[in-house]
Design a protein around this motif. Structure first.
Motif, short mmCIF file in Angstrom:
data_model
loop_
_atom_site.label_atom_id
_atom_site.label_comp_id
_atom_site.label_asym_id
_atom_site.label_seq_id
_atom_site.Cartn_x
_atom_site.Cartn_y
_atom_site.Cartn_z
N PRO A 1 0.81 -1.24 0.00
CA PRO A 1 0.00 0.00 0.00
C PRO A 1 0.83 1.28 0.00
O PRO A 1 1.94 1.31 0.52
CB PRO A 1 -0.81 -0.11 1.30
CG PRO A 1 0.01 -0.98 2.19
CD PRO A 1 0.71 -1.96 1.28
N ARG A 2 0.29 2.32 -0.60
CA ARG A 2 0.87 3.67 -0.61
C ARG A 2 0.07 4.48 0.42
O ARG A 2 -1.12 4.77 0.18
CB ARG A 2 0.73 4.32 -1.99
CG ARG A 2 1.85 4.04 -2.98
CD ARG A 2 2.02 2.59 -3.35
NE ARG A 2 2.96 2.40 -4.45
CZ ARG A 2 3.58 1.27 -4.76
NH1 ARG A 2 3.37 0.17 -4.02
NH2 ARG A 2 4.40 1.19 -5.76
N GLY A 3 0.70 4.83 1.52
CA GLY A 3 0.00 5.51 2.62
C GLY A 3 -0.54 6.89 2.25
O GLY A 3 0.11 7.64 1.53
N LEU A 4 -1.73 7.19 2.77
CA LEU A 4 -2.36 8.50 2.62
C LEU A 4 -2.49 8.97 1.16
O LEU A 4 -2.19 10.12 0.84
CB LEU A 4 -1.63 9.57 3.44
CG LEU A 4 -1.64 9.38 4.97
CD1 LEU A 4 -0.97 10.57 5.66
CD2 LEU A 4 -3.06 9.23 5.50
N THR A 5 -2.93 8.05 0.30
CA THR A 5 -3.13 8.45 -1.10
C THR A 5 -4.57 8.19 -1.55
O THR A 5 -4.87 8.24 -2.74
CB THR A 5 -2.15 7.71 -2.04
OG1 THR A 5 -2.26 6.30 -1.81
CG2 THR A 5 -0.71 8.13 -1.81
N ARG A 6 -5.45 7.87 -0.59
CA ARG A 6 -6.85 7.67 -0.98
C ARG A 6 -7.54 9.02 -1.16
O ARG A 6 -7.03 10.05 -0.72
CB ARG A 6 -7.58 6.85 0.08
CG ARG A 6 -7.17 5.38 0.06
CD ARG A 6 -7.71 4.67 1.28
NE ARG A 6 -7.23 5.34 2.49
CZ ARG A 6 -7.44 4.88 3.71
NH1 ARG A 6 -8.14 3.78 3.90
NH2 ARG A 6 -6.97 5.53 4.77
N ALA A 7 -8.73 8.98 -1.79
CA ALA A 7 -9.44 10.22 -2.13
C ALA A 7 -9.61 11.13 -0.91
O ALA A 7 -9.35 12.34 -0.99
CB ALA A 7 -10.78 9.89 -2.75
N ARG A 8 -10.01 10.58 0.23
CA ARG A 8 -10.27 11.48 1.36
C ARG A 8 -8.98 12.04 1.97
O ARG A 8 -9.00 13.06 2.64
CB ARG A 8 -11.15 10.80 2.41
CG ARG A 8 -10.46 9.78 3.27
CD ARG A 8 -11.44 9.27 4.33
NE ARG A 8 -11.42 7.82 4.38
CZ ARG A 8 -10.71 7.13 5.25
NH1 ARG A 8 -9.95 7.75 6.12
NH2 ARG A 8 -10.72 5.83 5.24
N ASP A 9 -7.86 11.38 1.71
CA ASP A 9 -6.58 11.91 2.20
C ASP A 9 -6.13 13.13 1.40
O ASP A 9 -5.29 13.91 1.83
CB ASP A 9 -5.47 10.84 2.11
CG ASP A 9 -5.82 9.60 2.91
OD1 ASP A 9 -6.38 9.76 4.01
OD2 ASP A 9 -5.54 8.49 2.44
N GLU A 10 -6.71 13.27 0.21
CA GLU A 10 -6.34 14.39 -0.67
C GLU A 10 -6.63 15.73 0.00
O GLU A 10 -5.95 16.71 -0.24
CB GLU A 10 -7.15 14.33 -1.97
CG GLU A 10 -6.92 13.07 -2.77
CD GLU A 10 -5.59 13.08 -3.47
OE1 GLU A 10 -5.36 13.96 -4.29
OE2 GLU A 10 -4.77 12.19 -3.16
N THR A 11 -7.67 15.78 0.82
CA THR A 11 -7.99 17.04 1.50
C THR A 11 -7.33 17.09 2.88
O THR A 11 -6.67 18.06 3.22
CB THR A 11 -9.52 17.21 1.64
OG1 THR A 11 -10.06 15.97 2.09
CG2 THR A 11 -10.15 17.62 0.35
N ASP A 12 -7.47 16.04 3.65
CA ASP A 12 -6.98 16.08 5.04
C ASP A 12 -5.48 15.93 5.16
O ASP A 12 -4.87 16.45 6.09
CB ASP A 12 -7.63 14.94 5.87
CG ASP A 12 -9.12 15.13 5.99
OD1 ASP A 12 -9.60 16.19 5.54
OD2 ASP A 12 -9.81 14.23 6.51
#
Ligand code: KG4
Ligand code: ZN
Length: 367
Positions: free
Chosen positions: A220-231
């Motif tokens: 996995p690539r950490g903090l690359t999901r859609a919701r991480d894009e803002t937060d």
């Protein structure tokens, strides 16, 4: 202290600054000369206690402090020899005041204070993290302002907007993002530990990965999901990756399948390099910063260097990475920050300046 304010000192071109580093497991002493084009490395020496920590899988603070105590004076002598300098040539002593291990920092601080006092030159307590970025200026000259720094070490993973390595101005160094759990180097060290590869993990994984397939396992690539894009747009996370490697190894072993250590190393390394470079290039592009610096121990990583080179070129960014020997902890990088500070004008640190294990990255100077 009396009420009289101390005068600001500015060191001229040609002045030599000594740097003392002892925040973790490397004892480093370096000498740099101030020039119009930034600090110039004259010579440095290193001693490492990494071998003494290897069987514990990580740095043992008590062992590190004792090793610094034993190594400091011989390292100072070797650094003078390497630089071809004598104490009378030194105009200021810079020393890491933090962040790092309290006991280890205290050893370097005590030595630096003693030298500064004996030679009657000013003391400059500096930030280890600014030192990693400043190491690059020893090789590639002054940084444009601002520059974007990706700082990747054993304890830190940060994206920084760097406007002044001298610490001048309210926004000299601004943190844009950081890891929300493990640092990149910490992930290397933990994965090496679970694979039984010893400490430090970075160099051995880097080496083994060369014979592995980076696409073998899709970690996995950490903090690359859609919701991480803002937060968490410019933040990092490596703890999930480390757990994914552990689960993979356990599941293969449970199934009686022999794992390919080079494939695990290469696939893990690909995940780290991919996310670090993707977020760095994106931050530089979005903020309109044209120069990227990668610094800290993990900047020695072969795959990170190659992928960053490729992606920065594609995005039209200028990439600077210090040579491998200056990426990991050393005294020259501390002398380099001292030189930036001294050339810009500074008030010397008070002799009572203490170790600050949690010194924030925004503070180039301490005390
Ligand atoms: O900057 P540094 O020397 O010390 C700290 O300030 O933490 O960084 C040490 C970290 C360790 O976690 C080590 O495993 C990692 O840098 N490292 C590497 C490599 N060389 C050192 N990580 C990946 N690839 C390397 N070649
Ligand atoms: Zn470091």
């Amino acid at each position: 202290m009396g009420a009289a304010a101390q005068a600001t000192i500015t060191l001229p071109v040609g002045a030599v600054v000594m740097g003392v580093e002892s925040s973790c497991d490397e004892t480093g002493v370096g000498f740099v000369r101030i020039t119009d084009d930034g600090p110039e490395l004259v010579g440095h020496a290193l001693a490492s206690s990494a071998d003494e920590h290897a069987r514990f899988g990580g740095v043992v603070p008590e062992i590190a402090s004792r090793a610094h105590l034993q190594a400091l004076l011989p390292t100072v002598h070797r650094a003078f020899e390497a630089a071809g300098l004598a104490p009378a040539d030194v105009s200021a002593v810079a020393v890491t005041a933090g962040p790092g291990l309290a006991g280890s920092l205290m050893v370097g601080l005590a030595a630096a204070k003693a030298y500064a006092s004996a030679w009657a030159v000013p003391l400059i307590g500096v930030n280890h993290l600014a030192g990693h970025v400043a190491a690059d200026t020893l090789e590639h000259g002054l940084l444009p302002s601002p520059a974007l720094a990706l700082l990747v070490s054993g304890g830190h993973t940060q994206l920084l907007k760097v406007s002044s390595l001298a610490g001048v101005g309210p926004e000299a160094i601004v943190e844009l993002g950081t890891t929300i759990d493990d640092a990149a180097g910490e992930a290397y060290d933990k994965v090496a530990r679970l694979l039984g590869l010893g400490y430090p993990g970075g160099p051995v994984i880097d080496r083994l990965a060369a014979d592995g397939d980076p696409l073998a396992i899709d970690f996995p690539r950490g903090l690359t999901r859609a919701r991480d894009e803002t937060d968490h747009r410019y933040d990092f996370s490596f703890s999930g990756l480390k757990t994914a490697v552990a689960r993979y190894v356990e599941s293969q072993q449970a199934a009686g399948v022999e794992i390919s250590v080079p494939d695990v190393c290469a696939s893990f390394q690909e995940a780290v390099a991919d996310v670090l470079t993707a977020k760095t290039v994106r931050a530089a592009t979005e903020l309109g910063i044209e120069t990227v610096v990668i610094a800290g121990g993990v900047a020695a990583n072969g795959r990170l260097r190659a992928l960053a080179t490729e992606r920065c070129a594609a995005a039209g960014l200028t990439l600077r990475i210090p040579r491998i020997g200056l990426c990991t902890d050393n005294g020259a990088m501390i002398a380099a920050v001292g030189a930036h500070v001294a050339a810009a004008g500074f008030v010397p640190s008070d002799p009572s300046v203490g170790a600050d294990p949690g010194l924030p990255v925004e503070l180039v100077r301490a005390g």
